[in-house]
Design an enzyme around this catalytic site. Structure first.
Site, PDB file in Angstrom:
ATOM      1  CE  LYS A   1      -3.950   1.991   2.417  1.00 50.74           C
ATOM      2  NZ  LYS A   1      -4.929   1.821   3.612  1.00 50.74           N
TER       3      LYS A   1
ATOM      4  CB  SER B   1      -8.145   3.879   2.789  1.00 49.33           C
ATOM      5  OG  SER B   1      -7.219   3.312   3.609  1.00 49.33           O
TER       6      SER B   1
ATOM      7  CB  SER C   1      -8.786   1.184   5.677  1.00 49.81           C
ATOM      8  OG  SER C   1      -9.537   2.362   5.398  1.00 49.81           O
TER       9      SER C   1
END
Lengths: 95, 494
Positions: free
Chosen positions: B79, B157, B181
């Site tokens: 990420k 997210s 998330s």
């Protein structure tokens, strides 16, 4: 609690985010919407309840007070938008 | 073997690498090709093929030498929130455009030292603030699942991480979870994602959103994969004062599948008004599966559940407004061009107006407001007291003998990109209604794919465990996974 344009402008100023006058009414409306949602917290009886400071009951670890890091000026400055002579450069701050 | 290489689970890839049936170089090459062909998903946003090939070669040498940790040679996606040395890391934000960290986050360093191969950085909502990956400076990530003309959100997210794992663009990915998330995007894409206990993974080098809530975790194809990868990510780190100095057990070894006698709590407050039938049916099915596996099902009450979202939307923005104060155009990232006569305050204000997207600006300002003089007690302190009560609800359930709690992971299946654009922000926040309590209480929570809805989109169930008992939680999730038997994959359209 209702947020007026003056309050919205003050909050933007405190947050150091430029918001044009034309965008203030929408911002104030969004604040009011979100704060309306948050207002529900007023229903909860929190008498005698301690505010949470740490989600797990842990004591912060201690260590000897000695220098363990440093001497990385080049790395620290590597991403600066403006670095000169080993310093971060910014617009004039003091008249 | 070669044609299915990209479909391998982490467990299968590890075993094949150790058995010499495949090399990390071959695996890595296969994924690099798939990433190049998957631009339509917009999952990878900074590709690192050269680094990946070098790491794969090094991993192959290690494996040949008989030194092969579980992650050795496994191609991973990271990420964009993780700072990775020499590789752009901009948290999906314009304000960190061009930022190249001079250091490696502890979690990615742990993965690297275990021999993991980094394929590149993954799309995400800006500063992890969002539930649909639509606030990213890179544009929307797209869900590989598709049932009609619409492009669907992979959730957020960690939307890029979820899309990449579901589309077989990497074996597994890192995610972070502040209010859901990891778990919500995992549910939207039919994969597994675990948010461990707060303090299990070091936050050092992960761009901070809300420090008392943020935790990193793995996003993988199976529960076993998550057990393996979590073990590699976790561990005490002196550089994060909230990182727990608690031994990391062998999570994989704890996967027996035996949950006989375990007590599973079903919280009545999670039966929210207007819950779609497909979600309540899924929840009932999951309950039945755990019961059939020998668990005792018990109705429980978590009375302050209703107040979790409003408390979160005070605490998270408050911490964000403080954390994001560092983006001022001085030390790194974007700096606005100034007009003649403008000074340092104008520099801050213009830099932050240009660099932050609308949702980030909104949350920073809400956070500023709730922390400002006169409102601190009414909002921030009250929210922290409510947080104490939310945690107490869970404590009492666990003290009464509950081992894990079963809930839906999300209130719906994946929705279309753009469909929420006219809704007010609070509507989007409701996506986190089942996950956010877990962050407020610092507990481990895992999302397990449990079925398809009528349209053919994946749905997930969430299990919540006792603090530091991820091993037991993973084992219950393993039993649920085995019973649900979810094997569907998205058809490749990209």
């Amino acid at each position: 609690m209702s947020i007026d344009l003056e309050t919205a402008a003050r909050v933007a100023k405190l947050a150091r985010i430029r918001v044009g006058d034309d965008a203030l009414p929408e911002l104030a409306a969004e604040f009011n919407n979100i704060l309306g949602f948050i207002e529900q917290l007023g229903e909860v009886d929190v008498e005698g309840v301690e505010p949470m400071t740490s989600v797990t009951p842990m004591r912060l670890k201690r260590r000897e007070d000695e220098v363990t890091d440093g001497h990385q000026q080049d790395k620290v400055l590597a991403n600066a938008p403006d670095a000169r002579e080993g310093f971060f450069a910014v617009p004039k701050v003091v008249e | 073997m070669m044609s299915d290489m990209s479909k391998m689970t982490l467990t299968q890839a590890r075993d094949a690498l150790r058995a010499g049936e495949v090399t990390s170089a071959e695996l890595t090459e296969s994924f690099l090709g798939r990433i190049d062909a998957a631009g339509a998903l917009n999952a990878f946003v900074h590709n690192t093929p050269d680094l990946a090939r070098a790491q794969a070669a090094a991993a192959d040498r290690r494996i040949q030498a008989g030194d092969a940790p579980d992650l050795c040679g496994i191609p991973l996606g990271i990420k964009d929130l993780f700072c990775t040395e020499g590789v752009p890391s901009q948290a999906g934000s314009r304000i960190l455009e061009g930022f190249v960290p001079q250091y490696e986050s502890t979690v990615t360093r742990n993965l690297r030292e275990a021999g993991g191969v980094m394929l590149g950085k993954l799309n995400m909502d800006e500063f992890a603030m969002g539930s649909s990956n639509e606030t990213s400076v890179y544009g929307d990530a797209v869900n590989p699942w598709k049932v009609d003309d619409r492009a669907l959100t992979p959730g957020g997210s960690s939307g890029g991480s979820a899309a990449a794992v579901a589309a077989d663009l990497c074996v597994a990915a890192t995610g972070t979870d502040t209010g859901g998330s990891i778990r919500q995007p995992a549910a939207f894409t039919g994969i597994v994602g675990i948010k461990p206990t707060y303090g299990r993974c070091s936050r050092w080098g992960i761009v901070a959103f809300a420090s008392s809530l943020d935790q990193a975790g793995p996003m993988t194809k199976t529960v076993r994969d998550s057990a393996i990868m979590l073990g590699a990510m976790a561990g005490h780190d002196p550089r994060d004062s909230t990182s727990a100095d608690i031994a990391v057990p062998d999570f994989e070894e704890m996967l027996t599948g035996d949950i006989r006698g375990k007590v599973i709590g079903i919280p009545q407050e999670y039966q929210v008004d207007g819950m779609p039938k497909e979600i309540s049916d899924l929840w009932a099915n999951g309950t039945e599966m755990l019961k059939s596996a020998g668990a005792e099902i018990r109705w429980i009450s978590l009375p302050h559940t209703k107040y979790a979202l409003p408390a979160y939307y005070v605490i998270a923005p408050a911490e964000a407004s403080s954390n994001l104060a560092r983006y001022d155009g001085v030390r790194y990232g974007h700096r606005a061009t100034l007009e003649a006569g403008e000074g340092i305050v104008e520099m801050y204000e213009k830099t932050r107006a240009e660099g932050f997207g609308a949702e980030v600006q909104r949350r920073v300002m809400v956070g500023t407001y709730v922390l400002s003089a006169g409102f601190y007690d009414a909002y921030y302190n009250r929210a922290r007291k409510v947080r104490t009560l939310i945690k107490r609800d869970f404590d009492q359930a666990f003290e009464a003998g509950v081992d894990a709690i079963l809930t839906p992971a999300t209130p719906s299946a994946a929705f279309g990109l753009g469909e929420m654009s006219d809704a007010d922000p609070v509507q989007m926040y409701l996506n986190d209604v089942f996950t956010v309590t877990v962050n407020l209480a610092g507990l481990p929570g895992i999302s397990v794919p449990a079925g398809l809805n009528a349209q053919g989109l994946p749905l997930g169930l969430q299990l919540i465990g006792r603090p530091w008992e991820e091993g037991d939680l993973l084992n219950t999730a393993y039993a649920l996974e085995s019973a649900a038997g979810f094997v569907e994959k998205p058809a490749q359209w990209w």
